[in-house]
Design an enzyme around this catalytic site. Structure first.
Site, mmCIF file in Angstrom:
data_model
loop_
_atom_site.group_PDB
_atom_site.id
_atom_site.type_symbol
_atom_site.label_atom_id
_atom_site.label_comp_id
_atom_site.label_asym_id
_atom_site.label_seq_id
_atom_site.Cartn_x
_atom_site.Cartn_y
_atom_site.Cartn_z
ATOM 1 N N ARG A 135 0.864 -1.181 0.000
ATOM 2 C CA ARG A 135 0.000 0.000 0.000
ATOM 3 C C ARG A 135 0.893 1.221 0.000
ATOM 4 N NH1 ARG A 135 -2.143 0.956 5.498
ATOM 5 N NH2 ARG A 135 -0.691 2.690 5.392
ATOM 6 N N HIS B 157 -3.582 4.501 4.636
ATOM 7 C CA HIS B 157 -4.703 3.546 4.695
ATOM 8 C C HIS B 157 -5.956 4.175 4.083
ATOM 9 C CE1 HIS B 157 -7.601 0.659 6.131
ATOM 10 N NE2 HIS B 157 -8.248 1.624 6.743
ATOM 11 N N TYR C 233 3.984 5.428 11.549
ATOM 12 C CA TYR C 233 4.244 4.029 11.913
ATOM 13 C C TYR C 233 5.079 3.231 10.920
ATOM 14 C CZ TYR C 233 0.086 3.487 8.951
ATOM 15 O OH TYR C 233 -0.812 3.546 7.909
#
Ligand SMILES: Cc1ncc(C[n+]2csc(CCOP(=O)(O)OP(=O)(O)O)c2C)c(N)n1
Length: 399
Positions: free
Chosen positions: A294, A298, A307
Site C-alpha cells: 500500500r 490507509h 508508523y
C-alpha cells in the site's frame, strides 16, 4: 518452507509466569523466523521489476495461462492501470479539497487488481472490500459511481447485479462469507461461473475469513479468495498478524494457496485465471495471496509516517507495477511514445470528468434514507418514514 513456531506446535497450559514466558518465547521465535517481506521462497513472477519476462520454477506452471496474451492486450492492461491510478489520485485530491469525506486509495495495488479483474468472465461475481477501484474499472462500473458513498450522497452508488460487482464492504472480512454463500448457490444451480472475494492481510485475522475457508472447502465451492497482502492493516504490519506466509494457510483448510507477485500484472492475470479455472472445473476454492504494498495512506484519515519507515516505501517504489510494464513495452517495442502521449491525454480527460461529475452530484433526498431497507417494505420502516416526514413538515413556514 514452513515457519512453524514452537508456540504453535506445543499446546501450553495456561497461567501466570509460564504463560508470560511462553508469550515472550513465541514472540522471539516469531521474530527469529519472520521472513523479510520480499524474500519468500514461492513467488509467482512473470515480469521482473525491470520489465523482463521470466519463468522461474515457481512460475512456469502458470505461464501457459497467459500464453495467448498479445502486445495489444499488454497495452490494454497498461492503460487500465494508468487510468485507474489517475482517477484514484483525482479522488484523493477531491477529498483534500473537501469534496469527499474520505477516500481509500489503491495506489501501488493496480497490478493485483487489474490482473485479477481482467481474468474474470462477465458472469463471474465479485465481492470487493472498499479499495477495489481497479476491479470495479474492469467490471465496467463507472469510476464516478464509486465516489458517491465517499461524498456521502448515497449508500452504495451502483446496482451490484448490473456488473456482477457487489457493493463495497467495510465490515472487514465479512464479504468472504457472502462470496462463499453465493458460490454455494452457483454450485447448486449447476452454473459454471465462479466467484471471487477480495480482502486484505488484516482481514485474514478475522473469524469470518476462517469460517469462509472452512465452508468453501467442505462444500467445494467455486470461489477464489484473492488476498491483497499490502503489508499493512492500517498501522498493523503483517508480522503482527501471522507467523506463516499467508498463502500457506489454505493448506490447513484443504485447498491450495499461491503467492503471486502482486505488482506483476501478468502473473496476477495468470494465477487468477488458473484459480478461476479450478473453480469452474469443480475443484473448489483457492487462496491467492497477491504480495504487494500500500503505497499511500490507509485512507485519507491516516498518516502512515507515524508508523512506517520511508526506506520501506522507497524499496517498494522500485517495484512499481506500472513502471515495470512500461519498461517491458518499451524494451520490446510493444508501445511507442505516441501511445504513452495519447494515454496521458485520456487520463487528463478522465480526471476532468471525475472532478466535474463529483462536484455536480446532487444532495440526496432526505427521505431516501428509508429506501432499500427491506426488499418488500416493512411496517416499522413505514411508521418511521411517516414520523420523519411529519417532523420535516413541522419546519414548513418557519423562519
Ligand atoms: C469488523 C471490522 N473491524 C475493524 C474495522 C476497522 N478497520 C477498517 S480497515 C481495517 C484494516 C484492514 O486491513 P486489511 O484487511 O489489511 O486491508 P487494507 O485496508 O490494507 O486494504 C480495520 C481494522 C472494520 N471496518 N471492520
Amino acid at each position: 518452507m514452513t515457519v512453524e513456531s514452537t508456540a504453535a506446535r506445543k499446546p501450553r497450559r495456561s497461567s501466570g509466569t509460564k504463560r508470560a514466558a511462553g508469550a515472550e518465547s513465541a514472540r522471539k521465535t516469531a521474530a527469529a523466523t519472520a521472513q523479510p517481506h520480499d524474500a519468500e521462497p514461492q513467488l509467482v513472477q512473470l515480469l521482473t521489476p525491470e520489465g523482463e519476462r521470466v519463468e522461474s520454477a515457481d512460475s512456469a506452471r502458470f505461464a501457459p495461462y497467459v500464453a495467448d496474451i498479445t502486445t495489444e492486450d499488454l497495452r490494454g492492461l497498461y492503460r487500465d492501470m494508468v487510468l485507474t491510478r489517475r482517477f484514484d489520485g483525482e479522488a484523493t485530491a477531491l477529498q483534500r479539497q473537501g469534496e469527499l469525506g474520505l477516500w481509500a486509495s489503491l495506489l501501488g495495488q493496480e497490478a493485483a487488481q487489474i490482473g485479477s479483474g481482467r481474468a474474470l468472465r462477465d458472469d463471474d461475481y465479485v465481492f470487493p472490500t472498499y479499495r477495489e477501484h481497479g476491479v470495479a474499472w474492469c467490471r465496467g462500473v463507472d469510476p464516478t459511481n464509486l465516489l458517491g458513498m465517499f461524498r456521502g450522497v448515497n449508500h452504495g452508488g451502483w446496482d451490484p447485479n448490473t456488473n456482477n460487482f457487489h457493493l463495497y464492504t467495510i465490515v472487514i472480512g465479512s464479504q468472504t462469507l457472502h462470496a462463499t454463500g453465493y458460490a454455494m448457490g452457483v454450485a447448486k444451480d449447476g452454473a459454471d461461473s465462479a466467484v471471487i472475494a477480495y480482502f486484505g492481510d488484516g482481514a485474514s485475522s478475522q473469524g469470518d475469513v476462517a469460517e469462509a475457508f472452512t465452508f468453501s472447502a467442505v462444500y467445494n465451492s467455486p470461489v477464489v479468495f484473492f488476498c491483497q497482502n499490502n503489508q499493512w492493516a492500517i498501522s498493523e504490519p503483517t508480522e503482527r498478524q501471522m507467523r506463516v506466509p499467508l498463502y500457506q494457510r489454505a493448506q490447513g483448510f484443504g485447498f491450495p494457496g499461491v503467492r503471486v507477485d502482486g505488482n506483476d500484472v501478468l502473473a496476477c492475470l495468470a494465477v487468477t485465471r488458473w484459480a478461476l479455472e479450478r473453480a469452474r472445473n469443480g475443484e473448489g476454492p483457492t487462496l491467492v495471496e497477491a504480495f504487494t504494498y500500500r503505497m499511500g495512506a490507509h485512507t485519507t484519515s491516516d498518516d502512515p509516517t507515524k508508523y512506517r519507515r520511508d526506506e520501506e516505501t522507497a524499496a517498494w517504489e522500485a517495484k512499481d507495477p506500472i513502471l515495470r510494464l512500461k519498461a517491458h513495452l518499451l524494451a520490446t517495442g510493444g508501445a511507442d511514445e505516441a501511445f504513452f502521449a495519447r494515454l496521458e491525454e485520456e487520463s487528463e480527460t478522465l480526471g476532468k470528468r471525475v472532478r466535474e461529475v463529483v462536484r455536480a452530484m446532487p444532495d440526496p433526498d432526505t427521505m431516501a434514507i428509508f429506501e432499500n431497507v427491506y426488499a418488500d417494505g416493512h411496517a416499522l420502516v413505514d411508521e418511521e418514514r411517516a414520523q420523519f416526514a411529519a417532523y420535516l413538515a413541522s419546519f414548513e413556514g418557519g423562519e
